[in-house]
Design a protein around this motif. Structure first.
Motif, PDB file in Angstrom:
ATOM      1  N   THR A   1       0.777  -1.204  -0.085  1.00 23.53           N
ATOM      2  CA  THR A   1       0.044  -0.054  -0.036  1.00 23.53           C
ATOM      3  C   THR A   1       0.911   1.175   0.173  1.00 23.53           C
ATOM      4  O   THR A   1       2.152   1.362   0.077  1.00 23.53           O
TER       5      THR A   1
ATOM      6  N   GLU B   1       1.064   3.404   2.257  1.00 21.51           N
ATOM      7  CA  GLU B   1       1.689   3.471   3.613  1.00 21.51           C
ATOM      8  C   GLU B   1       2.946   2.757   3.580  1.00 21.51           C
ATOM      9  O   GLU B   1       3.889   2.999   4.124  1.00 21.51           O
ATOM     10  N   THR B   2       2.857   1.228   3.128  1.00 24.71           N
ATOM     11  CA  THR B   2       3.868   0.518   3.194  1.00 24.71           C
ATOM     12  C   THR B   2       5.049   0.952   2.415  1.00 24.71           C
ATOM     13  O   THR B   2       6.257   0.986   2.669  1.00 24.71           O
TER      14      THR B   2
ATOM     15  N   HIS C   1      -5.789   0.856   6.468  1.00 24.84           N
ATOM     16  CA  HIS C   1      -5.910   1.825   7.502  1.00 24.84           C
ATOM     17  C   HIS C   1      -5.321   2.934   7.029  1.00 24.84           C
ATOM     18  O   HIS C   1      -4.449   3.137   6.189  1.00 24.84           O
TER      19      HIS C   1
HETATM   20  N1  ADE Z   1      -2.635  -3.030   7.252  1.00 19.59           N
HETATM   21  C1  ADE Z   1      -3.725  -2.331   7.498  1.00 19.59           C
HETATM   22  N2  ADE Z   1      -3.854  -1.348   6.771  1.00 19.59           N
HETATM   23  C2  ADE Z   1      -2.611  -1.123   6.045  1.00 19.59           C
HETATM   24  C3  ADE Z   1      -2.209  -0.257   5.138  1.00 19.59           C
HETATM   25  N3  ADE Z   1      -2.895   0.910   4.825  1.00 19.59           N
HETATM   26  N4  ADE Z   1      -0.895  -0.362   4.642  1.00 19.59           N
HETATM   27  C4  ADE Z   1      -0.278  -1.533   5.131  1.00 19.59           C
HETATM   28  N5  ADE Z   1      -0.637  -2.355   5.899  1.00 19.59           N
HETATM   29  C5  ADE Z   1      -2.011  -2.287   6.391  1.00 19.59           C
END
Ligand code: ADE
Length: 426
Positions: A57, A59-60, A352
Protein backbone atom coordinates in the motif's frame (compact mmCIF):
# COMPACT_ATOMS: atom_id res chain seq x y z
CA UNK A 1 5.00 -17.34 -12.62
CA UNK A 2 7.51 -14.74 -11.53
CA UNK A 3 11.06 -14.89 -12.89
CA UNK A 4 14.09 -13.75 -10.90
CA UNK A 5 13.96 -10.21 -12.24
CA UNK A 6 14.21 -6.90 -10.46
CA UNK A 7 10.45 -6.64 -10.04
CA UNK A 8 7.16 -8.29 -10.94
CA UNK A 9 4.34 -5.77 -10.92
CA UNK A 10 1.16 -5.40 -12.95
CA UNK A 11 2.20 -2.47 -15.13
CA UNK A 12 5.12 -0.08 -14.66
CA UNK A 13 3.10 2.60 -16.48
CA UNK A 14 1.02 2.91 -13.31
CA UNK A 15 4.06 4.32 -11.48
CA UNK A 16 3.11 7.98 -11.93
CA UNK A 17 -0.30 7.48 -10.29
CA UNK A 18 1.28 5.34 -7.59
CA UNK A 19 3.88 7.95 -6.72
CA UNK A 20 1.16 10.56 -6.21
CA UNK A 21 -0.59 8.23 -3.82
CA UNK A 22 2.59 7.43 -1.89
CA UNK A 23 3.46 11.13 -1.61
CA UNK A 24 -0.07 11.90 -0.41
CA UNK A 25 0.20 9.28 2.35
CA UNK A 26 3.61 10.69 3.35
CA UNK A 27 1.93 13.98 4.32
CA UNK A 28 0.12 12.10 7.09
CA UNK A 29 3.15 10.16 8.31
CA UNK A 30 5.22 12.78 10.16
CA UNK A 31 6.75 10.38 12.69
CA UNK A 32 7.99 8.01 10.01
CA UNK A 33 9.30 10.99 8.00
CA UNK A 34 11.31 12.21 11.00
CA UNK A 35 12.80 8.74 11.39
CA UNK A 36 13.63 8.60 7.67
CA UNK A 37 15.41 11.94 8.02
CA UNK A 38 17.63 10.58 10.81
CA UNK A 39 18.18 7.26 9.00
CA UNK A 40 19.37 9.16 5.93
CA UNK A 41 22.24 10.55 8.01
CA UNK A 42 23.01 7.57 10.23
CA UNK A 43 22.44 4.68 7.78
CA UNK A 44 21.75 2.04 10.45
CA UNK A 45 21.05 -0.64 7.82
CA UNK A 46 24.09 0.02 5.62
CA UNK A 47 25.18 -3.23 3.97
CA UNK A 48 22.01 -5.13 4.99
CA UNK A 49 19.48 -6.77 2.76
CA UNK A 50 15.94 -6.47 4.04
CA UNK A 51 13.06 -8.56 2.67
CA UNK A 52 9.51 -7.62 3.58
CA UNK A 53 6.22 -9.42 3.03
CA UNK A 54 3.49 -6.85 3.68
CA UNK A 55 0.36 -5.38 2.20
CA UNK A 56 1.66 -3.33 -0.71
CA UNK A 57 0.00 0.00 0.00
CA UNK A 58 0.99 3.67 -0.10
CA UNK A 59 1.77 3.49 3.62
CA UNK A 60 4.00 0.44 3.21
CA UNK A 61 5.77 2.25 0.38
CA UNK A 62 6.68 4.99 2.85
CA UNK A 63 8.08 2.39 5.22
CA UNK A 64 10.16 0.93 2.36
CA UNK A 65 11.44 4.41 1.51
CA UNK A 66 12.42 4.86 5.16
CA UNK A 67 14.33 1.58 5.31
CA UNK A 68 16.07 2.47 2.06
CA UNK A 69 16.98 5.86 3.50
CA UNK A 70 18.62 3.89 6.31
CA UNK A 71 20.86 2.12 3.84
CA UNK A 72 18.95 -1.17 3.44
CA UNK A 73 18.76 -2.97 0.12
CA UNK A 74 15.01 -3.56 0.18
CA UNK A 75 12.75 -6.16 -1.45
CA UNK A 76 8.99 -6.39 -0.97
CA UNK A 77 6.32 -8.95 -1.77
CA UNK A 78 2.62 -8.99 -0.92
CA UNK A 79 1.35 -10.58 2.30
CA UNK A 80 -2.08 -11.16 0.77
CA UNK A 81 -3.00 -11.85 -2.87
CA UNK A 82 -5.83 -9.30 -2.92
CA UNK A 83 -4.46 -6.26 -1.11
CA UNK A 84 -1.80 -4.94 -3.48
CA UNK A 85 -2.26 -1.42 -4.82
CA UNK A 86 -0.85 -2.02 -8.30
CA UNK A 87 0.03 1.62 -8.92
CA UNK A 88 1.97 1.76 -5.66
CA UNK A 89 3.81 -1.47 -6.51
CA UNK A 90 4.77 0.07 -9.86
CA UNK A 91 6.03 3.27 -8.24
CA UNK A 92 8.08 1.36 -5.69
CA UNK A 93 9.75 -0.62 -8.48
CA UNK A 94 10.28 2.32 -10.84
CA UNK A 95 10.73 5.40 -8.64
CA UNK A 96 12.21 3.93 -5.47
CA UNK A 97 14.08 0.99 -7.04
CA UNK A 98 12.66 -1.39 -4.46
CA UNK A 99 12.62 -5.00 -5.74
CA UNK A 100 8.84 -5.36 -5.67
CA UNK A 101 6.97 -8.59 -6.41
CA UNK A 102 3.23 -8.06 -6.04
CA UNK A 103 0.20 -8.07 -8.31
CA UNK A 104 -3.36 -7.65 -7.07
CA UNK A 105 -5.30 -10.87 -7.66
CA UNK A 106 -2.17 -13.04 -8.08
CA UNK A 107 -2.86 -16.77 -7.77
CA UNK A 108 -1.46 -18.87 -4.97
CA UNK A 109 1.45 -20.16 -7.07
CA UNK A 110 2.55 -16.65 -7.99
CA UNK A 111 2.03 -15.45 -4.42
CA UNK A 112 4.43 -18.10 -3.08
CA UNK A 113 6.90 -17.62 -5.95
CA UNK A 114 7.11 -13.96 -4.89
CA UNK A 115 7.82 -14.96 -1.29
CA UNK A 116 10.56 -17.30 -2.48
CA UNK A 117 12.12 -14.54 -4.59
CA UNK A 118 12.51 -12.15 -1.67
CA UNK A 119 13.98 -14.89 0.54
CA UNK A 120 16.35 -16.14 -2.15
CA UNK A 121 18.03 -12.70 -2.09
CA UNK A 122 19.54 -13.83 1.22
CA UNK A 123 18.27 -11.08 3.59
CA UNK A 124 19.76 -10.22 6.99
CA UNK A 125 16.46 -8.70 8.11
CA UNK A 126 12.92 -9.73 7.30
CA UNK A 127 9.60 -8.08 7.99
CA UNK A 128 6.37 -10.06 7.95
CA UNK A 129 2.65 -9.35 8.14
CA UNK A 130 1.30 -12.79 9.06
CA UNK A 131 4.57 -14.76 9.44
CA UNK A 132 4.63 -16.28 5.94
CA UNK A 133 8.32 -15.43 5.39
CA UNK A 134 9.40 -16.80 8.76
CA UNK A 135 7.31 -19.89 8.12
CA UNK A 136 9.17 -20.54 4.83
CA UNK A 137 12.47 -19.86 6.62
CA UNK A 138 11.60 -22.74 8.94
CA UNK A 139 10.48 -25.15 6.20
CA UNK A 140 11.31 -25.16 2.46
CA UNK A 141 13.78 -22.29 2.59
CA UNK A 142 15.43 -23.06 5.94
CA UNK A 143 18.88 -22.83 4.35
CA UNK A 144 18.46 -19.02 4.25
CA UNK A 145 17.60 -18.77 7.97
CA UNK A 146 21.15 -18.68 9.41
CA UNK A 147 21.85 -15.39 7.58
CA UNK A 148 18.73 -13.74 9.03
CA UNK A 149 19.66 -11.69 12.08
CA UNK A 150 16.15 -10.63 13.02
CA UNK A 151 12.59 -10.60 11.78
CA UNK A 152 9.83 -8.13 12.60
CA UNK A 153 6.17 -9.18 12.78
CA UNK A 154 3.34 -6.74 12.12
CA UNK A 155 0.15 -8.54 13.01
CA UNK A 156 -1.68 -10.47 15.77
CA UNK A 157 -2.02 -13.65 13.71
CA UNK A 158 1.69 -13.61 12.89
CA UNK A 159 2.68 -13.20 16.53
CA UNK A 160 0.40 -16.12 17.48
CA UNK A 161 2.11 -18.33 14.86
CA UNK A 162 5.57 -17.27 16.00
CA UNK A 163 4.80 -17.91 19.66
CA UNK A 164 3.55 -21.40 18.72
CA UNK A 165 6.85 -22.00 16.89
CA UNK A 166 8.80 -20.74 19.91
CA UNK A 167 6.75 -22.93 22.27
CA UNK A 168 7.54 -26.00 20.17
CA UNK A 169 11.22 -25.13 20.64
CA UNK A 170 11.76 -24.80 16.89
CA UNK A 171 12.22 -21.04 16.44
CA UNK A 172 15.62 -20.36 14.81
CA UNK A 173 15.46 -16.58 14.25
CA UNK A 174 15.10 -13.71 16.75
CA UNK A 175 11.73 -12.09 16.09
CA UNK A 176 10.28 -8.83 17.32
CA UNK A 177 6.54 -8.81 18.04
CA UNK A 178 5.85 -5.32 16.68
CA UNK A 179 2.11 -6.00 16.81
CA UNK A 180 2.26 -6.30 20.58
CA UNK A 181 3.62 -2.78 21.07
CA UNK A 182 0.98 -0.43 22.48
CA UNK A 183 1.92 2.07 19.76
CA UNK A 184 0.80 -0.56 17.24
CA UNK A 185 -2.22 -2.57 18.36
CA UNK A 186 -3.95 0.07 20.52
CA UNK A 187 -4.14 2.42 17.56
CA UNK A 188 -3.75 0.47 14.32
CA UNK A 189 -5.89 -2.52 15.33
CA UNK A 190 -8.52 -0.43 17.06
CA UNK A 191 -8.86 2.86 15.15
CA UNK A 192 -7.33 1.64 11.89
CA UNK A 193 -9.33 -1.57 11.56
CA UNK A 194 -12.41 0.13 13.00
CA UNK A 195 -12.49 2.80 10.33
CA UNK A 196 -11.07 0.94 7.34
CA UNK A 197 -13.37 -2.08 7.78
CA UNK A 198 -16.48 0.07 7.61
CA UNK A 199 -14.88 1.96 4.72
CA UNK A 200 -14.43 -1.35 2.84
CA UNK A 201 -18.00 -2.47 3.52
CA UNK A 202 -19.46 0.86 2.45
CA UNK A 203 -17.35 1.10 -0.72
CA UNK A 204 -18.25 -2.49 -1.66
CA UNK A 205 -21.97 -2.35 -0.96
CA UNK A 206 -23.07 1.28 -0.45
CA UNK A 207 -24.99 0.02 2.61
CA UNK A 208 -26.54 2.53 5.04
CA UNK A 209 -25.23 1.35 8.40
CA UNK A 210 -27.65 3.43 10.45
CA UNK A 211 -30.38 1.18 11.81
CA UNK A 212 -28.73 -2.04 10.65
CA UNK A 213 -27.80 -4.88 12.98
CA UNK A 214 -24.05 -5.39 12.74
CA UNK A 215 -22.60 -8.56 14.25
CA UNK A 216 -18.97 -8.17 15.29
CA UNK A 217 -17.37 -11.58 15.69
CA UNK A 218 -14.52 -11.24 18.20
CA UNK A 219 -13.85 -8.46 20.70
CA UNK A 220 -10.08 -8.08 20.61
CA UNK A 221 -8.51 -4.75 19.68
CA UNK A 222 -9.90 -4.95 16.13
CA UNK A 223 -13.38 -5.98 17.30
CA UNK A 224 -13.48 -3.13 19.82
CA UNK A 225 -12.67 -0.66 17.06
CA UNK A 226 -15.15 -2.09 14.56
CA UNK A 227 -17.95 -2.22 17.15
CA UNK A 228 -17.43 1.35 18.32
CA UNK A 229 -17.30 2.72 14.76
CA UNK A 230 -20.41 0.77 13.72
CA UNK A 231 -22.26 2.04 16.81
CA UNK A 232 -21.12 5.55 15.90
CA UNK A 233 -22.76 5.13 12.50
CA UNK A 234 -26.05 4.24 14.17
CA UNK A 235 -25.91 0.45 13.90
CA UNK A 236 -27.28 -1.91 16.52
CA UNK A 237 -24.17 -3.85 17.44
CA UNK A 238 -24.12 -7.46 18.58
CA UNK A 239 -20.82 -8.98 19.73
CA UNK A 240 -20.03 -12.68 19.77
CA UNK A 241 -17.08 -13.97 21.81
CA UNK A 242 -15.54 -17.12 23.27
CA UNK A 243 -13.61 -15.30 26.00
CA UNK A 244 -15.79 -14.40 29.03
CA UNK A 245 -13.75 -11.32 29.97
CA UNK A 246 -14.01 -9.92 26.48
CA UNK A 247 -17.68 -10.83 26.35
CA UNK A 248 -18.19 -8.96 29.62
CA UNK A 249 -16.25 -5.97 28.35
CA UNK A 250 -18.44 -5.87 25.24
CA UNK A 251 -21.57 -6.07 27.40
CA UNK A 252 -20.37 -3.19 29.61
CA UNK A 253 -19.41 -1.20 26.53
CA UNK A 254 -23.12 -1.32 25.77
CA UNK A 255 -23.45 -4.05 23.14
CA UNK A 256 -25.66 -7.12 23.12
CA UNK A 257 -23.59 -10.27 23.55
CA UNK A 258 -24.84 -13.67 22.41
CA UNK A 259 -23.70 -16.91 20.77
CA UNK A 260 -23.25 -16.91 17.02
CA UNK A 261 -26.12 -19.38 16.58
CA UNK A 262 -28.50 -16.66 17.83
CA UNK A 263 -26.71 -13.66 16.29
CA UNK A 264 -26.80 -15.38 12.88
CA UNK A 265 -30.59 -14.98 12.79
CA UNK A 266 -30.47 -11.27 13.64
CA UNK A 267 -27.57 -9.76 11.73
CA UNK A 268 -27.71 -7.67 8.58
CA UNK A 269 -23.91 -7.32 8.36
CA UNK A 270 -21.40 -9.78 9.84
CA UNK A 271 -17.76 -8.83 10.39
CA UNK A 272 -15.23 -11.44 11.55
CA UNK A 273 -12.14 -10.26 13.44
CA UNK A 274 -11.15 -13.27 15.53
CA UNK A 275 -7.99 -14.71 13.94
CA UNK A 276 -9.67 -18.11 14.16
CA UNK A 277 -11.15 -20.45 11.58
CA UNK A 278 -14.79 -21.01 10.64
CA UNK A 279 -16.29 -18.62 13.16
CA UNK A 280 -19.15 -18.30 10.69
CA UNK A 281 -19.98 -21.83 9.57
CA UNK A 282 -22.62 -23.82 7.68
CA UNK A 283 -25.22 -23.87 10.45
CA UNK A 284 -25.01 -20.09 10.69
CA UNK A 285 -25.57 -19.44 6.97
CA UNK A 286 -28.60 -21.74 7.17
CA UNK A 287 -30.42 -19.37 9.55
CA UNK A 288 -29.27 -16.00 8.20
CA UNK A 289 -31.73 -13.48 6.79
CA UNK A 290 -32.16 -12.92 3.08
CA UNK A 291 -29.67 -10.25 2.05
CA UNK A 292 -27.22 -10.77 4.92
CA UNK A 293 -23.73 -9.49 4.16
CA UNK A 294 -20.71 -11.37 5.45
CA UNK A 295 -17.12 -10.15 5.50
CA UNK A 296 -13.80 -10.58 7.26
CA UNK A 297 -11.18 -8.20 8.61
CA UNK A 298 -8.99 -10.82 10.27
CA UNK A 299 -5.63 -11.68 8.71
CA UNK A 300 -6.46 -14.95 6.92
CA UNK A 301 -9.42 -15.86 4.74
CA UNK A 302 -10.48 -18.83 6.85
CA UNK A 303 -12.78 -17.12 9.35
CA UNK A 304 -15.83 -17.58 7.12
CA UNK A 305 -16.41 -21.17 6.00
CA UNK A 306 -16.85 -20.49 2.30
CA UNK A 307 -16.62 -24.18 1.42
CA UNK A 308 -19.74 -24.84 3.50
CA UNK A 309 -21.47 -21.81 2.02
CA UNK A 310 -20.65 -22.94 -1.51
CA UNK A 311 -22.11 -26.39 -0.79
CA UNK A 312 -25.29 -24.83 0.59
CA UNK A 313 -25.68 -22.48 -2.37
CA UNK A 314 -27.64 -23.27 -5.49
CA UNK A 315 -25.78 -20.64 -7.55
CA UNK A 316 -23.05 -18.04 -7.12
CA UNK A 317 -23.16 -14.74 -8.97
CA UNK A 318 -19.60 -13.43 -8.90
CA UNK A 319 -18.94 -9.70 -8.76
CA UNK A 320 -22.53 -8.46 -8.67
CA UNK A 321 -20.65 -5.34 -7.59
CA UNK A 322 -16.91 -4.92 -7.28
CA UNK A 323 -15.80 -7.17 -4.38
CA UNK A 324 -19.30 -8.60 -3.85
CA UNK A 325 -20.29 -12.23 -4.58
CA UNK A 326 -23.93 -13.26 -4.23
CA UNK A 327 -24.60 -16.78 -2.97
CA UNK A 328 -28.16 -17.82 -3.86
CA UNK A 329 -29.16 -20.47 -1.37
CA UNK A 330 -31.31 -23.51 -2.12
CA UNK A 331 -34.32 -21.95 -0.38
CA UNK A 332 -33.98 -18.83 -2.55
CA UNK A 333 -32.42 -16.33 -0.13
CA UNK A 334 -29.20 -14.46 -0.99
CA UNK A 335 -26.09 -14.07 1.15
CA UNK A 336 -23.46 -11.58 0.04
CA UNK A 337 -19.76 -12.26 0.65
CA UNK A 338 -17.32 -9.38 0.37
CA UNK A 339 -13.77 -9.66 -0.99
CA UNK A 340 -13.89 -13.48 -1.10
CA UNK A 341 -13.62 -13.52 2.67
CA UNK A 342 -10.23 -11.82 2.58
CA UNK A 343 -9.39 -8.64 4.48
CA UNK A 344 -12.27 -6.39 3.45
CA UNK A 345 -10.53 -3.21 4.61
CA UNK A 346 -7.56 -3.69 2.29
CA UNK A 347 -9.35 -5.49 -0.55
CA UNK A 348 -12.40 -3.26 -0.93
CA UNK A 349 -10.85 -0.06 0.48
CA UNK A 350 -7.32 1.24 1.01
CA UNK A 351 -6.52 -0.26 4.41
CA UNK A 352 -5.87 1.82 7.49
CA UNK A 353 -5.36 5.53 6.99
CA UNK A 354 -1.79 6.78 6.74
CA UNK A 355 -2.04 8.69 9.99
CA UNK A 356 -2.38 5.50 12.03
CA UNK A 357 0.06 3.47 9.91
CA UNK A 358 2.52 6.26 10.76
CA UNK A 359 2.69 4.85 14.30
CA UNK A 360 2.80 1.19 13.29
CA UNK A 361 5.52 1.73 10.73
CA UNK A 362 7.53 4.11 12.92
CA UNK A 363 7.51 1.30 15.50
CA UNK A 364 8.56 -1.18 12.77
CA UNK A 365 11.43 1.03 11.58
CA UNK A 366 12.76 1.66 15.09
CA UNK A 367 12.37 -2.02 16.05
CA UNK A 368 14.39 -3.01 12.97
CA UNK A 369 17.11 -0.52 13.92
CA UNK A 370 17.15 -1.79 17.52
CA UNK A 371 17.37 -5.40 16.34
CA UNK A 372 20.21 -4.86 13.89
CA UNK A 373 22.23 -2.87 16.43
CA UNK A 374 21.66 -5.46 19.14
CA UNK A 375 22.47 -8.30 16.78
CA UNK A 376 25.73 -6.56 15.78
CA UNK A 377 26.71 -6.64 19.47
CA UNK A 378 25.81 -10.37 19.57
CA UNK A 379 23.12 -9.79 22.18
CA UNK A 380 19.89 -10.55 20.34
CA UNK A 381 18.57 -13.87 21.64
CA UNK A 382 16.60 -16.29 19.49
CA UNK A 383 13.13 -15.74 20.93
CA UNK A 384 10.01 -13.62 20.43
CA UNK A 385 11.01 -10.16 21.71
CA UNK A 386 8.76 -7.33 22.81
CA UNK A 387 9.44 -3.89 21.36
CA UNK A 388 11.54 -1.95 23.92
CA UNK A 389 9.61 0.61 25.97
CA UNK A 390 11.97 3.38 24.87
CA UNK A 391 10.76 2.91 21.28
CA UNK A 392 7.13 3.09 22.35
CA UNK A 393 7.83 6.26 24.35
CA UNK A 394 9.59 7.85 21.41
CA UNK A 395 6.84 7.00 18.87
CA UNK A 396 4.00 8.17 21.11
CA UNK A 397 5.81 11.39 22.09
CA UNK A 398 6.52 12.25 18.46
CA UNK A 399 2.95 11.42 17.42
CA UNK A 400 1.42 13.54 20.16
CA UNK A 401 3.68 16.44 19.20
CA UNK A 402 2.75 16.05 15.53
CA UNK A 403 -0.92 16.32 16.55
CA UNK A 404 -0.20 19.50 18.49
CA UNK A 405 -0.81 18.00 21.94
CA UNK A 406 1.35 18.33 25.03
CA UNK A 407 1.21 16.33 28.26
CA UNK A 408 2.41 16.94 31.82
CA UNK A 409 5.62 15.74 33.48
CA UNK A 410 5.87 14.10 36.90
CA UNK A 411 7.20 16.45 39.59
CA UNK A 412 10.19 15.18 41.66
CA UNK A 413 7.81 14.62 44.62
CA UNK A 414 5.46 12.59 42.46
CA UNK A 415 8.33 10.46 41.16
CA UNK A 416 9.50 9.87 44.72
CA UNK A 417 5.97 8.98 45.84
CA UNK A 418 5.53 6.44 43.04
CA UNK A 419 8.87 4.83 43.90
CA UNK A 420 8.15 4.39 47.61
CA UNK A 421 5.92 2.11 49.70
CA UNK A 422 6.09 3.94 53.04
CA UNK A 423 3.33 6.53 52.57
CA UNK A 424 -0.07 4.98 53.26
CA UNK A 425 -3.34 6.21 54.82
CA UNK A 426 -3.00 9.75 56.22
N1 ADE B 1 -2.68 -3.04 7.28
C1 ADE B 1 -3.83 -2.40 7.44
N2 ADE B 1 -3.86 -1.25 6.75
C2 ADE B 1 -2.67 -1.15 6.10
C3 ADE B 1 -2.12 -0.20 5.23
N3 ADE B 1 -2.76 0.91 4.89
N4 ADE B 1 -0.89 -0.45 4.77
C4 ADE B 1 -0.24 -1.57 5.13
N5 ADE B 1 -0.71 -2.50 5.94
C5 ADE B 1 -1.92 -2.30 6.43
Amino acid sequence: MAKAKSHHVKDTKLAKAGKKRVDWAARDMPVLSAIAERFRKEKPFRGSKMSACMHVTAETANLMRTLKAGGADVALCASNPLTTQDDVAASLAVDDKVATYAIRGEDSKTYYSHLRLVIERGPQLTMDDGADLVSLLHTDLAKYAPAVRASMEETTTGVIRLKALEKEGNLTIPVIAVNDADTKHMFDNRYGTGQSTLDGIIRATDVLLAGKTVVVVGYGWCGRGVASRAAGMGSHVIVTEVNPIRGLEAAMDGYRVMPMAKAAKEGDVFITVTGNRHVIAGQHFAVMKHGATVCNSGHFDLEIDLVALTKQAKRINRNVRNCVDEYIMKGGKSIYVLAEGRLVNLSAAEGHPASVMDMSFATQALAAEWAIRKSAKGSLEVKVHDVPESIEASVSTLKLASMGFKIDKLTPEQKEYLASWTIGTT
